[in-house]
Every structure is written in structure tokens, then in C-alpha cells.
Design a protein around this motif. Structure first.
Motif, PDB file in Angstrom:
ATOM      1  N   ALA A   1       0.839  -1.212   0.000  1.00  0.00           N
ATOM      2  CA  ALA A   1       0.000   0.000   0.000  1.00  0.00           C
ATOM      3  C   ALA A   1       0.870   1.257   0.000  1.00  0.00           C
ATOM      4  CB  ALA A   1      -0.928  -0.013   1.212  1.00  0.00           C
ATOM      5  N   LEU A   2       1.989   1.227   0.723  1.00  0.00           N
ATOM      6  CA  LEU A   2       2.918   2.366   0.693  1.00  0.00           C
ATOM      7  C   LEU A   2       3.453   2.571  -0.722  1.00  0.00           C
ATOM      8  CD1 LEU A   2       5.265   2.159   3.823  1.00  0.00           C
ATOM      9  CD2 LEU A   2       3.380   3.756   3.413  1.00  0.00           C
ATOM     10  N   TYR A   3       3.874   1.490  -1.340  1.00  0.00           N
ATOM     11  CA  TYR A   3       4.407   1.569  -2.707  1.00  0.00           C
ATOM     12  C   TYR A   3       3.369   2.165  -3.657  1.00  0.00           C
ATOM     13  CZ  TYR A   3       5.643  -0.103  -7.378  1.00  0.00           C
ATOM     14  OH  TYR A   3       5.902  -0.181  -8.727  1.00  0.00           O
ATOM     15  N   GLU A   4       2.152   1.652  -3.617  1.00  0.00           N
ATOM     16  CA  GLU A   4       1.110   2.132  -4.521  1.00  0.00           C
ATOM     17  C   GLU A   4       0.752   3.585  -4.246  1.00  0.00           C
ATOM     18  OE1 GLU A   4      -0.786  -2.365  -4.888  1.00  0.00           O
ATOM     19  OE2 GLU A   4      -1.772  -0.855  -3.641  1.00  0.00           O
TER      20      GLU A   4
ATOM     21  N   GLY B   1      15.322   0.427   7.021  1.00  0.00           N
ATOM     22  CA  GLY B   1      15.081   0.707   5.613  1.00  0.00           C
ATOM     23  C   GLY B   1      14.020  -0.124   4.927  1.00  0.00           C
ATOM     24  N   LYS B   2      13.228  -0.892   5.682  1.00  0.00           N
ATOM     25  CA  LYS B   2      12.184  -1.694   5.034  1.00  0.00           C
ATOM     26  C   LYS B   2      11.219  -0.807   4.245  1.00  0.00           C
ATOM     27  CE  LYS B   2      10.239  -5.307   7.062  1.00  0.00           C
ATOM     28  NZ  LYS B   2      10.310  -6.440   6.081  1.00  0.00           N
ATOM     29  N   SER B   3      10.640   0.188   4.884  1.00  0.00           N
ATOM     30  CA  SER B   3       9.705   1.062   4.169  1.00  0.00           C
ATOM     31  C   SER B   3      10.416   1.886   3.109  1.00  0.00           C
ATOM     32  CB  SER B   3       8.955   1.967   5.147  1.00  0.00           C
ATOM     33  OG  SER B   3       9.851   2.717   5.943  1.00  0.00           O
ATOM     34  N   ALA B   4      11.698   2.194   3.338  1.00  0.00           N
ATOM     35  CA  ALA B   4      12.453   2.969   2.343  1.00  0.00           C
ATOM     36  C   ALA B   4      12.609   2.201   1.040  1.00  0.00           C
ATOM     37  CB  ALA B   4      13.819   3.353   2.900  1.00  0.00           C
ATOM     38  N   VAL B   5      12.657   0.869   1.096  1.00  0.00           N
ATOM     39  CA  VAL B   5      12.727   0.086  -0.136  1.00  0.00           C
ATOM     40  C   VAL B   5      11.410   0.198  -0.909  1.00  0.00           C
ATOM     41  CG1 VAL B   5      13.026  -2.210  -1.141  1.00  0.00           C
ATOM     42  CG2 VAL B   5      14.456  -1.494   0.793  1.00  0.00           C
ATOM     43  N   TYR B   6      10.281   0.086  -0.200  1.00  0.00           N
ATOM     44  CA  TYR B   6       8.991   0.265  -0.867  1.00  0.00           C
ATOM     45  C   TYR B   6       8.897   1.656  -1.497  1.00  0.00           C
ATOM     46  CZ  TYR B   6       7.161  -3.990   1.395  1.00  0.00           C
ATOM     47  OH  TYR B   6       6.944  -5.285   1.793  1.00  0.00           O
ATOM     48  N   PHE B   7       9.280   2.658  -0.720  1.00  0.00           N
ATOM     49  CA  PHE B   7       9.207   4.028  -1.224  1.00  0.00           C
ATOM     50  C   PHE B   7      10.216   4.267  -2.339  1.00  0.00           C
ATOM     51  CE2 PHE B   7       7.308   5.562   2.964  1.00  0.00           C
ATOM     52  CZ  PHE B   7       6.082   5.869   2.408  1.00  0.00           C
ATOM     53  N   GLY B   8      11.417   3.717  -2.177  1.00  0.00           N
ATOM     54  CA  GLY B   8      12.436   3.911  -3.205  1.00  0.00           C
ATOM     55  C   GLY B   8      12.028   3.325  -4.540  1.00  0.00           C
ATOM     56  N   ALA B   9      11.409   2.154  -4.505  1.00  0.00           N
ATOM     57  CA  ALA B   9      10.920   1.539  -5.741  1.00  0.00           C
ATOM     58  C   ALA B   9       9.895   2.449  -6.417  1.00  0.00           C
ATOM     59  CB  ALA B   9      10.301   0.178  -5.438  1.00  0.00           C
ATOM     60  N   ALA B  10       9.007   3.022  -5.623  1.00  0.00           N
ATOM     61  CA  ALA B  10       7.993   3.920  -6.181  1.00  0.00           C
ATOM     62  C   ALA B  10       8.612   5.228  -6.664  1.00  0.00           C
ATOM     63  CB  ALA B  10       6.922   4.207  -5.127  1.00  0.00           C
ATOM     64  N   ALA B  11       9.578   5.741  -5.916  1.00  0.00           N
ATOM     65  CA  ALA B  11      10.232   6.992  -6.305  1.00  0.00           C
ATOM     66  C   ALA B  11      10.889   6.860  -7.672  1.00  0.00           C
ATOM     67  CB  ALA B  11      11.260   7.393  -5.253  1.00  0.00           C
TER      68      ALA B  11
ATOM     69  N   LEU C   1      -0.639  12.468   3.391  1.00  0.00           N
ATOM     70  CA  LEU C   1      -0.070  12.157   4.700  1.00  0.00           C
ATOM     71  C   LEU C   1      -0.351  10.687   4.979  1.00  0.00           C
ATOM     72  CD1 LEU C   1       1.037  12.800   7.569  1.00  0.00           C
ATOM     73  CD2 LEU C   1      -1.288  13.518   8.174  1.00  0.00           C
ATOM     74  N   ALA C   2       0.691   9.916   5.218  1.00  0.00           N
ATOM     75  CA  ALA C   2       0.550   8.511   5.589  1.00  0.00           C
ATOM     76  C   ALA C   2       0.986   8.352   7.043  1.00  0.00           C
ATOM     77  CB  ALA C   2       1.393   7.629   4.681  1.00  0.00           C
ATOM     78  N   ILE C   3       0.213   7.613   7.803  1.00  0.00           N
ATOM     79  CA  ILE C   3       0.498   7.407   9.227  1.00  0.00           C
ATOM     80  C   ILE C   3       0.469   5.920   9.501  1.00  0.00           C
ATOM     81  CG2 ILE C   3      -0.113   8.042  11.601  1.00  0.00           C
ATOM     82  CD1 ILE C   3      -1.910  10.264  10.343  1.00  0.00           C
ATOM     83  N   HIS C   4       1.498   5.420  10.157  1.00  0.00           N
ATOM     84  CA  HIS C   4       1.577   3.993  10.461  1.00  0.00           C
ATOM     85  C   HIS C   4       1.214   3.733  11.914  1.00  0.00           C
ATOM     86  CE1 HIS C   4       3.915  -0.027  10.423  1.00  0.00           C
ATOM     87  NE2 HIS C   4       2.777  -0.160   9.757  1.00  0.00           N
ATOM     88  N   ASP C   5       0.790   2.505  12.191  1.00  0.00           N
ATOM     89  CA  ASP C   5       0.453   2.042  13.540  1.00  0.00           C
ATOM     90  C   ASP C   5      -0.717   2.820  14.133  1.00  0.00           C
ATOM     91  OD1 ASP C   5       2.452   0.035  13.610  1.00  0.00           O
ATOM     92  OD2 ASP C   5       3.956   1.550  14.083  1.00  0.00           O
ATOM     93  N   VAL C   6      -1.740   3.020  13.319  1.00  0.00           N
ATOM     94  CA  VAL C   6      -2.976   3.662  13.772  1.00  0.00           C
ATOM     95  C   VAL C   6      -3.902   2.566  14.305  1.00  0.00           C
ATOM     96  CG1 VAL C   6      -4.997   4.995  13.080  1.00  0.00           C
ATOM     97  CG2 VAL C   6      -2.731   5.560  12.144  1.00  0.00           C
ATOM     98  N   PHE C   7      -4.137   2.586  15.612  1.00  0.00           N
ATOM     99  CA  PHE C   7      -4.965   1.569  16.258  1.00  0.00           C
ATOM    100  C   PHE C   7      -6.119   2.246  16.999  1.00  0.00           C
ATOM    101  CE2 PHE C   7      -0.654  -0.394  16.256  1.00  0.00           C
ATOM    102  CZ  PHE C   7      -0.931  -1.450  15.413  1.00  0.00           C
TER     103      PHE C   7
END
Length: 220
Positions: free
Chosen positions: A30-33, A52-62, A168-174
Motif C-alpha cells: 500500500a505504501l508503494y502504490e 530501511g524496510k519502508s524505504a525500499v517500498y518508497f524507493g521503488a515507487a520513487a 499524509l501517511a500514518i503507520h500504527d494507527v490503532f
């Protein structure tokens, strides 16, 4: 949002899923998309790099969107990463200093993924970097410290830098306290209450809000 978007390259999916971190694969996709869409509005910035886990998803999209990811972290770990806390990983402790140091692991992950040309690491506290930051963002991802203080100040320091039409993306919203800490949820509530943002996507604990107005996000 996802109908005609290009798939993330399989080798980068493997790189992301093998990196240390707390991002489930569905949320990573979902981050990538999301970044594919909003990366065309402006650059991407995440608060909270870890390994860097999320950075890989973002980097691929960037790379696909023709933009860059800036990832901001002091690399000494959030509160929950320290010794004695639930998410402490002793393999990430620098034996010389005795402190958490995720920077070497992050650098290896981004190098192995071949994303050094689109992922820019800024090493420093979120608050310090935000004071110097003037570039409008296509997407801001808040995933740094999860205390009320750090989550709240990340929102206060960065949310006004998102372009109208950005996200704006926010993680760990419970919403249910039984599922996790409430600080990111309170940031999510605050963003919606400001009138500057509208929700566009929910995936697990990830929330995607689009900035739909130039209303000051700190009005609520």
C-alpha cells in the motif's frame, strides 16, 4: 488508486520483505502504490527509517514516479527499540558505544536493493531537520517515535509542508487501545479534524490521507 499502477519489481519486493522492520507486506504494498500516485505531486519524505524496510517500498515507487525519497532518522532507535522494551533487537547495538545504531544495516539494505540513487538518508532528529526543510512534499510518512510527544511533534513540524493534492501517511494507527499505542491514532484524528485532510485508504494499521485544502493542519 491501484487499478493501473505498475507492480513493484519482484527483486525489490524480496529486498523489502527481507529487511528488518515492522511493516507487514500488505501495508508495504500500500505504501508503494500510494507513493506511485503522490510521488508525481512532489518528493517523498518519511520520518523514521529504522533499517530501511519502508524505504525500499518508497524507493521503488520513487524511481518509477521520477522522484526521490528523503528518509529522516537519528538511527539510535525509538523508545520501543531500547533495551528492555518489546521491539529491542540486540543485533543492532553498536558494541563500541552500547547504543542502538541502525544506520549500517539501513545502508546495506539500500545498497543491496540498488536504490542509492533515489533514497536520500538525512541523519538527525526529526525536529531539527524540519526546521531547515522548505521543499513542499508529495507525500509525508510519519513512522518515527510512537509516544504522544514524538508522534505529535512530527505532525506539527511536518504536516504543513505537504502540498495540496499530496498525502499524509500514518503507520500504527490503532483505534482500539487493546491493539496498540494510541499516539499515531491521535495524530490521525487530529489531521482529519483540521479539515486539511481527507482519508483515501486504509490498509491494516496504515492510514492514507490526502491534503485537500490549504487550511493550516494545526488549526485543530
Amino acid at each position: 488508486m491501484t487499478g493501473t499502477l505498475p507492480a513493484m519489481p519482484p527483486e525489490l519486493v524480496r529486498a523489502a520483505e527481507s529487511a528488518k522492520g515492522f511493516m507487514p507486506p500488505a501495508e508495504g504494498r500500500a505504501l508503494y502504490e500510494t507513493a506511485l500516485v503522490y510521488g508525481r505531486v512532489g518528493p517523498l519524505l518519511e520520518v523514521g527509517t529504522y533499517c530501511g524496510k519502508s524505504a525500499v517500498y518508497f524507493g521503488a515507487a520513487a524511481r518509477e514516479a521520477g522522484t526521490v525519497l528523503v528518509t529522516v532518522d537519528h538511527h539510535h532507535g525509538s523508545e520501543e527499540n531500547q533495551a528492555g522494551w518489546e521491539h529491542h533487537d540486540p543485533t543492532l547495538v553498536d558494541p563500541t558505544t552500547g547504543r542502538m545504531d541502525t544506520l549500517p544495516t539501513f545502508r546495506r539494505n539500500i545498497e543491496r536493493a540498488g536504490l542509492e540513487d533515489v533514497v536520500i538518508a538525512v541523519i538527525g532528529t526529526s525536529e531539527t531537520v524540519a526546521r531547515l526543510w522548505n521543499t513542499e512534499l508529495g507525500l509525508l510518512f510519519i513512522d518515527g517515535g510512537h509516544s504522544e510527544h514524538f508522534a505529535g511533534t512530527d505532525y506539527e513540524n511536518w504536516s504543513s509542508k505537504i502540498k495540496v493534492g499530496g498525502a499524509l501517511a500514518i503507520h500504527d494507527v490503532f483505534p482500539d487501545p487493546a491493539d496498540g499505542g494510541q499516539a499515531p491514532f491521535h495524530v490521525y484524528e487530529r489531521a482529519l479534524a483540521s479539515g486539511a485532510f481527507e482519508e483515501r485508504r486504509v490498509e491494516g494499521s496504515l492510514r492514507i490521507l490526502e491534503r485537500v485544502s490549504d487550511i493550516d493542519p494545526l488549526t485543530s
